[in-house]
Design a protein around this motif. Structure first.
Motif, PDB file in Angstrom:
ATOM      1  N   LEU A   1      26.924  61.852  11.823  1.00 14.08           N
ATOM      2  CA  LEU A   1      27.617  61.579  13.071  1.00 14.08           C
ATOM      3  C   LEU A   1      28.992  62.211  13.012  1.00 14.08           C
ATOM      4  CD1 LEU A   1      25.489  59.239  12.789  1.00 14.08           C
ATOM      5  CD2 LEU A   1      27.009  57.927  14.256  1.00 14.08           C
TER       6      LEU A   1
ATOM      7  N   SER B   1      30.604  57.659  18.807  1.00 15.07           N
ATOM      8  CA  SER B   1      30.968  56.244  18.786  1.00 15.07           C
ATOM      9  C   SER B   1      30.025  55.397  19.624  1.00 15.07           C
ATOM     10  CB  SER B   1      32.401  56.083  19.305  1.00 15.07           C
ATOM     11  OG  SER B   1      33.302  56.786  18.468  1.00 15.07           O
TER      12      SER B   1
ATOM     13  N   LEU C   1      29.237  59.555   8.254  1.00 15.90           N
ATOM     14  CA  LEU C   1      30.035  59.312   9.444  1.00 15.90           C
ATOM     15  C   LEU C   1      31.304  60.124   9.293  1.00 15.90           C
ATOM     16  CD1 LEU C   1      28.122  56.825   9.319  1.00 15.90           C
ATOM     17  CD2 LEU C   1      29.885  55.618  10.568  1.00 15.90           C
TER      18      LEU C   1
ATOM     19  N   SER D   1      34.171  58.879  13.951  1.00 15.01           N
ATOM     20  CA  SER D   1      32.969  58.194  14.452  1.00 15.01           C
ATOM     21  C   SER D   1      33.243  56.701  14.346  1.00 15.01           C
ATOM     22  CB  SER D   1      31.742  58.607  13.642  1.00 15.01           C
ATOM     23  OG  SER D   1      31.426  59.951  13.886  1.00 15.01           O
TER      24      SER D   1
ATOM     25  N   ASN E   1      30.275  52.112  15.497  1.00 17.01           N
ATOM     26  CA  ASN E   1      28.825  52.276  15.442  1.00 17.01           C
ATOM     27  C   ASN E   1      28.206  51.092  14.710  1.00 17.01           C
ATOM     28  OD1 ASN E   1      28.417  55.092  16.528  1.00 17.01           O
ATOM     29  ND2 ASN E   1      29.934  55.484  14.940  1.00 17.01           N
TER      30      ASN E   1
ATOM     31  N   VAL F   1      31.609  57.225   4.633  1.00 17.94           N
ATOM     32  CA  VAL F   1      32.349  56.983   5.861  1.00 17.94           C
ATOM     33  C   VAL F   1      33.619  57.801   5.731  1.00 17.94           C
ATOM     34  CG1 VAL F   1      33.436  55.263   7.340  1.00 17.94           C
ATOM     35  CG2 VAL F   1      31.353  54.682   6.073  1.00 17.94           C
TER      36      VAL F   1
ATOM     37  N   SER G   1      37.087  57.278  10.626  1.00 15.98           N
ATOM     38  CA  SER G   1      35.893  56.652  11.203  1.00 15.98           C
ATOM     39  C   SER G   1      36.054  55.149  10.997  1.00 15.98           C
ATOM     40  CB  SER G   1      34.624  57.180  10.523  1.00 15.98           C
ATOM     41  OG  SER G   1      34.420  58.528  10.854  1.00 15.98           O
TER      42      SER G   1
ATOM     43  N   ASN H   1      33.214  50.472  12.005  1.00 14.56           N
ATOM     44  CA  ASN H   1      31.756  50.590  12.011  1.00 14.56           C
ATOM     45  C   ASN H   1      31.157  49.373  11.327  1.00 14.56           C
ATOM     46  OD1 ASN H   1      31.219  53.381  13.095  1.00 14.56           O
ATOM     47  ND2 ASN H   1      32.749  53.812  11.527  1.00 14.56           N
TER      48      ASN H   1
END
Length: 108
Positions: free
Chosen positions: A35, A39, A58, A62, A65, A81, A85, A88
């Motif tokens: 990703l 989002s 990610l 991002s 999520n 991650v 980002s 999440n």
């Protein structure tokens, strides 16, 4: 349901919001799911195996999520991650036979 096999970076979401990826299989790729600037997505009940780099990546902002109930097996690394980002929810996933389960870089 989709089967994605022997690609460099697939399944990839690039600048995508509010999508659902459910019951997909990614085999023998560099990245299973990637990703980028994506989002508010729901990624659930997928299977990712034999990724050369990461099962889930990610990347690049991002945010927000939900990634749940996925199975990651025999990947070089489970989840990364990336920077920025944030927020999440990564829950109830199974990571097995990977060098590293999670790596989180400069994220909240």
């Amino acid at each position: 349901m989709a089967l994605v096999s022997n690609f460099s970076n697939r399944l990839r979401l690039n600048i995508v919001e509010n999508s659902y990826l459910i019951n997909n299989t990614a085999l023998n790729n560099n990245y299973g799911f990637r990703l980028s600037s994506s989002s508010l997505n729901n990624i659930t009940s997928n299977s990712i195996s034999n990724s050369n780099i990461y099962g889930f990546f990610l990347q690049s902002s991002s945010n927000n999520n939900s990634i749940a109930n996925n199975s990651l097996n025999d990947n070089a690394h489970g989840f990364i991650v990336g920077p920025f980002s944030n927020y999440n929810l990564i829950s109830q996933n199974i990571v097995s036979n990977s060098n590293e389960a999670f790596e989180i870089l400069n994220s909240r």
